[in-house]
Motif scaffolding. Structure first.
Motif, PDB file in Angstrom:
ATOM      1  N   ILE A  44      52.014  29.188  42.500  1.00  0.00           N
ATOM      2  CA  ILE A  44      52.591  30.263  41.683  1.00  0.00           C
ATOM      3  C   ILE A  44      53.739  29.706  40.832  1.00  0.00           C
ATOM      4  O   ILE A  44      53.805  29.932  39.623  1.00  0.00           O
ATOM      5  CB  ILE A  44      53.111  31.424  42.567  1.00  0.00           C
ATOM      6  N   LYS A  57      52.421  27.347  38.119  1.00  0.00           N
ATOM      7  CA  LYS A  57      51.627  28.084  37.139  1.00  0.00           C
ATOM      8  C   LYS A  57      52.584  28.808  36.177  1.00  0.00           C
ATOM      9  O   LYS A  57      52.377  28.813  34.962  1.00  0.00           O
ATOM     10  CB  LYS A  57      50.728  29.094  37.857  1.00  0.00           C
ATOM     11  N   PHE A  67      52.039  40.875  33.678  1.00  0.00           N
ATOM     12  CA  PHE A  67      50.845  40.432  32.943  1.00  0.00           C
ATOM     13  C   PHE A  67      49.610  40.336  33.857  1.00  0.00           C
ATOM     14  O   PHE A  67      48.585  40.951  33.564  1.00  0.00           O
ATOM     15  CB  PHE A  67      51.149  39.103  32.241  1.00  0.00           C
ATOM     16  N   ILE A  81      46.205  42.625  33.408  1.00  0.00           N
ATOM     17  CA  ILE A  81      44.840  42.172  33.159  1.00  0.00           C
ATOM     18  C   ILE A  81      44.006  42.106  34.439  1.00  0.00           C
ATOM     19  O   ILE A  81      42.821  41.832  34.387  1.00  0.00           O
ATOM     20  CB  ILE A  81      44.784  40.808  32.425  1.00  0.00           C
ATOM     21  N   GLY A  82      44.622  42.346  35.575  1.00  0.00           N
ATOM     22  CA  GLY A  82      43.866  42.456  36.823  1.00  0.00           C
ATOM     23  C   GLY A  82      43.740  41.181  37.626  1.00  0.00           C
ATOM     24  O   GLY A  82      43.176  41.182  38.712  1.00  0.00           O
ATOM     25  N   THR A  83      44.265  40.061  37.108  1.00  0.00           N
ATOM     26  CA  THR A  83      44.109  38.811  37.856  1.00  0.00           C
ATOM     27  C   THR A  83      44.984  38.759  39.110  1.00  0.00           C
ATOM     28  O   THR A  83      44.824  37.856  39.928  1.00  0.00           O
ATOM     29  CB  THR A  83      44.472  37.584  36.990  1.00  0.00           C
ATOM     30  N   TYR A 110      44.644  40.208  41.670  1.00  0.00           N
ATOM     31  CA  TYR A 110      43.819  40.260  42.887  1.00  0.00           C
ATOM     32  C   TYR A 110      43.757  38.885  43.570  1.00  0.00           C
ATOM     33  O   TYR A 110      43.702  38.775  44.780  1.00  0.00           O
ATOM     34  CB  TYR A 110      42.408  40.771  42.561  1.00  0.00           C
ATOM     35  N   GLU A 111      43.781  37.801  42.728  1.00  0.00           N
ATOM     36  CA  GLU A 111      43.620  36.462  43.312  1.00  0.00           C
ATOM     37  C   GLU A 111      44.806  36.106  44.193  1.00  0.00           C
ATOM     38  O   GLU A 111      44.685  35.292  45.093  1.00  0.00           O
ATOM     39  CB  GLU A 111      43.420  35.410  42.210  1.00  0.00           C
ATOM     40  N   ILE A 112      45.943  36.722  43.937  1.00  0.00           N
ATOM     41  CA  ILE A 112      47.114  36.438  44.764  1.00  0.00           C
ATOM     42  C   ILE A 112      47.185  37.389  45.956  1.00  0.00           C
ATOM     43  O   ILE A 112      47.408  36.976  47.080  1.00  0.00           O
ATOM     44  CB  ILE A 112      48.390  36.514  43.905  1.00  0.00           C
ATOM     45  N   PHE A 113      46.930  38.676  45.713  1.00  0.00           N
ATOM     46  CA  PHE A 113      47.027  39.635  46.813  1.00  0.00           C
ATOM     47  C   PHE A 113      45.886  39.490  47.821  1.00  0.00           C
ATOM     48  O   PHE A 113      45.986  39.985  48.941  1.00  0.00           O
ATOM     49  CB  PHE A 113      47.102  41.064  46.274  1.00  0.00           C
ATOM     50  N   SER A 114      44.779  38.847  47.438  1.00  0.00           N
ATOM     51  CA  SER A 114      43.713  38.641  48.424  1.00  0.00           C
ATOM     52  C   SER A 114      43.781  37.243  49.035  1.00  0.00           C
ATOM     53  O   SER A 114      42.917  36.867  49.816  1.00  0.00           O
ATOM     54  CB  SER A 114      42.338  38.864  47.776  1.00  0.00           C
ATOM     55  N   ALA A 115      44.809  36.475  48.665  1.00  0.00           N
ATOM     56  CA  ALA A 115      44.950  35.125  49.215  1.00  0.00           C
ATOM     57  C   ALA A 115      45.920  35.163  50.402  1.00  0.00           C
ATOM     58  O   ALA A 115      46.714  36.093  50.532  1.00  0.00           O
ATOM     59  CB  ALA A 115      45.474  34.174  48.143  1.00  0.00           C
ATOM     60  N   LYS A 132      49.371  48.278  46.175  1.00  0.00           N
ATOM     61  CA  LYS A 132      48.196  48.255  47.047  1.00  0.00           C
ATOM     62  C   LYS A 132      47.398  49.539  46.910  1.00  0.00           C
ATOM     63  O   LYS A 132      46.937  50.097  47.878  1.00  0.00           O
ATOM     64  CB  LYS A 132      48.639  48.047  48.500  1.00  0.00           C
ATOM     65  N   CYS A 154      39.588  42.789  52.019  1.00  0.00           N
ATOM     66  CA  CYS A 154      40.198  41.619  51.382  1.00  0.00           C
ATOM     67  C   CYS A 154      41.711  41.732  51.226  1.00  0.00           C
ATOM     68  O   CYS A 154      42.344  40.803  50.729  1.00  0.00           O
ATOM     69  CB  CYS A 154      39.567  41.386  50.018  1.00  0.00           C
ATOM     70  N   TYR A 214      43.775  26.689  40.225  1.00  0.00           N
ATOM     71  CA  TYR A 214      44.818  27.614  40.684  1.00  0.00           C
ATOM     72  C   TYR A 214      44.295  28.468  41.843  1.00  0.00           C
ATOM     73  O   TYR A 214      45.005  28.694  42.820  1.00  0.00           O
ATOM     74  CB  TYR A 214      45.273  28.526  39.546  1.00  0.00           C
TER      75      TYR A 214
END
Ligand SMILES: Nc1ncnc2c1ncn2[C@@H]1O[C@H](COP(=O)(O)OP(=O)(O)OP(=O)(O)O)[C@@H](O)[C@H]1O
Ligand SMILES: [Mg+2]
Lengths: 253, 320
Positions: free
Chosen positions: A9, A12, A82, A86-88, A90-95, A252, B64, B113
Motif C-alpha cells: 500500500i 503503491k 479514489f 472506482i471499486g478497487t 475490494y482488493e484490500i478489504f478482501s486481503a 463494509k 470474503c 500489487y
C-alpha cells in the motif's frame, strides 16, 4: 502482521505521487513559492517588522506548515477515496490486511509526500533568503506530527465522503480559512486582543507556532503546549478511525 | 477412535466452507439474506444460481470480508471469517462481478500489487504463468485503460490467482467474454479443479453450470431453495417428453389411453404428448403397446429433455 501488504500500500501510494509529479509535487511547491515571492520579498521588504527575523524569513515556517497540512490531507483523502470510488478497494478489504496496516500504509505515504513538499519549499526559500533552523530535530518532529495528524484526518474524510463534492468540502471550507488565520502571515500579537483569544481555538496556530519556534526560537505559545495540543488532535483522529473500523461505517456495506 | 468420530472428522475435513444461520440486513433495512445454512465441499465446483438481486454477490462478499454479516457464522477451513480473518482471507481468491481496476496501472503492476496485498512476495514466474494461461501475456505492459472489456475481466481473474488460492470465488466470470475465450476460461477452471482448488461460481449462463458444476445451489429472495448434486437434481426434477405427431387430429383421448397419467393432447389435437420424470419407472413400453391397440396412428416421434434452465425457472418462479 502483514508487512508486505502494508509495504505494498505504502509503495503503491508513493508510486502514485511520482507518476504525476507535476500535480503532486511541483504544483504545491510553485504555489507556495509564489506566496513567498509576493508576500515575503515584494511586500515584506516594505513591512516594518520589529522581530529579530525579517518578514520574509518569518513567513517561511508558516508557509511550510500550511502546505504540509493541505498536502498531507489531500494525499490521504484522495488515496483512499479514489479506490472506493472506482471499486478497487475490494482488493484490500478482501486481503489479509488489518485496518491498522491499511491506515498506516495510506497515511504514512501521505505524510511522506507532504514532507517531501515541505523540504522542497524550504530549499526553494533558501534561494531568496538565508533561513537558519535552530532546532532541526524538533522542527522535523513538529512537521511529522502535523503531517501525520492531517493525513489521518484526510483519511477519515476520504472514507466519509461519498462524492467528489464532499471530498473537497473540508479543505475548502475548513482548512483554507484555518491556515490563513493560523498566523502564517502575521504574528499573533499584531491582532486585537479579541482576535488573539479567538485564534487560540485554531489548531493550526499551534502547529505554525511550534515550527516557528524550532526555526527561530521565537513563539507566542510555549512549544510544549503546541506539541501537546497537536498530539491531542492526533489522538482524536485515531479515536474516530477506530470507531469507523469497529462499526464498519461506510466501508463494509 | 470410534467409527462415528472418524466419520464426523471426515465430514468436517471435507467441508471447506461452513455457513450457519447467516442473515444480512443492509443499513437501509433491506434483508438480502435470510438464515442461510450450507456447506461447500473441498475440491468441488459449486454453482450458485439465482435471479438478479437474489443475494449471490452479498453472500460471496460476506465470505470474503467485504460485507459484514448481521447474524450467523461462516468458517473457512474451520477458521472464523471474522476472528481469524487473516487466515480465512489468505485461503481465498475473489473475482468480483463488477470490473473494478485502476485504469492507469499496467497489467503486470495490477497483478503484482494484488499479490502484495495478500502479503506474498513478488513472483515473476507465477505472473508469467497466470498471464499466459489467461492469454494476457502479450498485454502485460499495457495499461488497463487500453484493454477490452473481456481482457479486463481476465485481469480480474489473474489478480485472484495471484494468491494461489485454495478457494476461488467467481462472480459472473464469463459475462462479456466471447465464446472462444469463455471455453478457454472453463478449461482453466477445470485445470484448477484438478489441482484441488475449490470453486464457487455464479453465472447466468445456465448451460455453463450444467456443464461444469458438481453441485448446484439455487437462491431466491435471500433464501436457499435447493442444494443438490447436479446429476441428482437433473434426474429428480428433469422431465422428458415423448411427442407423437398424429396422422389424424384427435379431440379426446381414446378410451384405451385415458388411464395413463402424464399423457395429454396438444391444444390443436395434432400431437399426443407423454411427460415423465427421468428418475421414475417410465412405462413407455406399456404405453406404446396400448397405442398400438387403439384407434390412433402417428407419423412421427420426437423426444425432449428439460435443461437445468427449465428447472431453474420452475424453481424460482414466484407463485402468486
Ligand atoms: N449496499 C447495499 N445496500 C442496500 N441494499 C443492497 C446493497 N447491496 C445489495 N443490496 C440489495 O441486496 C439484494 C441482493 O443483492 P446482490 O447483489 O447480492 O444480488 P445478486 O444475486 O448478486 O444479483 P445479480 O445477479 O444481479 O448480481 C438486492 O435486492 C440489492 O438491491
Ligand atoms: Mg451479483
Amino acid at each position: 502482521m502483514n508487512k508486505i501488504g502494508f509495504a505494498t500500500i505504502y509503495f503503491k501510494e508513493m508510486a502514485r505521487t511520482f507518476r504525476v509529479p507535476g500535480q503532486t509535487l511541483i504544483s504545491p511547491v510553485m504555489t507556495t513559492a509564489l506566496y513567498f515571492v509576493v508576500f515575503g520579498s515584494a511586500i515584506g521588504s516594505q513591512v516594518d517588522f520589529n522581530l529579530e527575523v525579517s518578514y520574509a524569513q518569518f513567513i517561511v515556517p508558516g508557509l511550510i506548515m500550511m502546505s504540509l497540512i493541505t498536502n498531507s490531507m489531500s494525499a490521504a483523502s484522495s488515496g483512499i477515496y479514489f479506490p472506493r470510488f472506482i471499486g478497487t478497494i475490494y482488493e484490500i478489504f478482501s486481503a489479509p490486511i488489518s485496518y491498522t496496516e491499511i491506515t498506516l500504509g495510506y497515511t504514512l505515504a501521505a505524510t511522506t509526500r507532504a514532507l517531501i513538499i515541505g523540504a522542497l519549499i524550504y530549499i526553494t526559500a533558501l534561494f531568496f533568503t538565508p533561513i537558519p533552523v535552530e532546532h532541526p530535530f524538533i522542527a522535523l518532529f513538529f512537521a511529522f506530527l502535523t503531517a501525520f495528524s492531517f493525513s489521518l484526518f484526510g483519511f477519515i474524510t476520504g472514507i466519509w465522503a461519498d462524492s467528489f463534492e464532499k471530498l473537497s468540502l473540508f479543505p475548502v471550507i475548513i482548512l483554507t480559512p484555518l491556515s490563513f488565520l493560523g498566523g502564517v502571515f502575521y504574528s499573533l500579537d499584531m491582532l486585537p486582543p479579541f482576535w488573539q483569544t479567538l485564534s487560540l481555538a485554531n489548531p493550526v496556530v499551534y502547529m505554525i507556532e511550534g515550527l516557528r519556534w524550532s526555526f527561530f526560537g521565537i513563539a507566542m505559545i510555549n512549544p510544549l503546549i503546541s506539541a501537546l495540543l497537536i498530539s491531542i488532535f492526533l489522538m482524536i483522529c485515531f479515536g474516530l478511525l477506530s470507531y469507523i473500523f469497529r462499526t464498519g461505517y461506510k466501508i463494509k456495506n | 477412535m470410534t467409527k462415528l468420530k472418524k466419520v464426523l472428522q471426515y465430514t468436517t475435513m471435507n467441508n471447506i466452507i461452513t455457513i450457519q444461520n447467516l442473515t444480512k440486513a443492509y443499513d437501509n433495512g433491506f434483508v438480502a439474506l435470510k438464515d442461510i445454512n450450507f456447506t461447500i465441499t473441498r475440491g468441488e465446483i459449486f454453482a450458485l444460481l439465482g435471479q438478479n438481486g437474489a443475494g449471490k454477490t452479498t453472500l460471496i462478499s460476506i465470505i470474503c470480508g467485504l460485507v459484514r454479516p448481521s447474524t450467523g457464522t461462516v468458517t473457512v477451513n474451520d477458521d472464523d471469517i471474522i476472528k481469524d480473518y487473516r487466515k480465512t482471507r489468505s485461503y481465498i481468491g475473489l473475482v468480483p462481478q463488477e470490473i473494478t481496476l485502476d485504469p492507469f496501472l499496467t497489467v503486470t503492476q495490477t497483478v503484482a500489487y494484488a499479490r502484495g496485498f495478500y502479503g506474498r512476495p513478488r513472483d515473476e514466474k507465477l505472473i508469467e504463468e497466470v498471464l499466459t494461461d489467461l492469454s494476457l501475456w502479450d498485454k502485460k505492459d499495457n495499461k488497463i485503460q487500453e484493454l477490452s472489456g473481456g481482457m479486463k475481466r481476465r485481469v480480474l481473474i489473474a489478480k485472484a490467482l495471484m494468491n494461489e488460492p485454495e478457494i476461488l470465488f467467481l462472480d459472473e466470470p464469463t459475462a462479456g467474454v466471447d465464446v472462444e475465450l469463455r471455453k478457454g476460461m472453463w478449461d482453466m477452471v477445470t485445470k484448477l479443479k484438478n489441482r484441488g482448488t475449490t470453486i464457487i461460481l455464479t453465472t447466468h449462463y445456465i448451460e455453463e453450470a450444467q456443464e461444469m458444476a458438481d453441485r448446484i445451489g439455487v437462491i431466491a429472495d435471500g433464501e436457499i431453495k435447493i442444494i443438490e448434486e447436479k446429476d441428482a437434481l437433473m434426474n429428480r426434477l428433469g422431465t422428458k417428453k415423448i411427442i407423437l405427431t398424429l396422422t389424424k387430429n384427435c379431440d379426446t383421448l381414446p378410451p384405451e389411453l385415458v388411464d395413463f397419467s402424464g399423457l395429454s393432447l396438444s391444444d390443436d389435437g395434432h400431437n399426443l404428448i407423454y411427460s415423465y420424470k427421468k428418475s421414475e419407472h417410465t412405462g413407455i413400453t406399456t404405453l406404446l403397446t396400448a397405442i398400438k391397440g387403439s384407434s390412433i396412428t402417428f407419423t412421427d416421434i420426437q423426444t425432449e429433455e428439460s435443461s437445468l434452465e427449465d428447472i431453474f425457472v420452475s424453481l424460482t418462479q414466484k407463485h402468486e
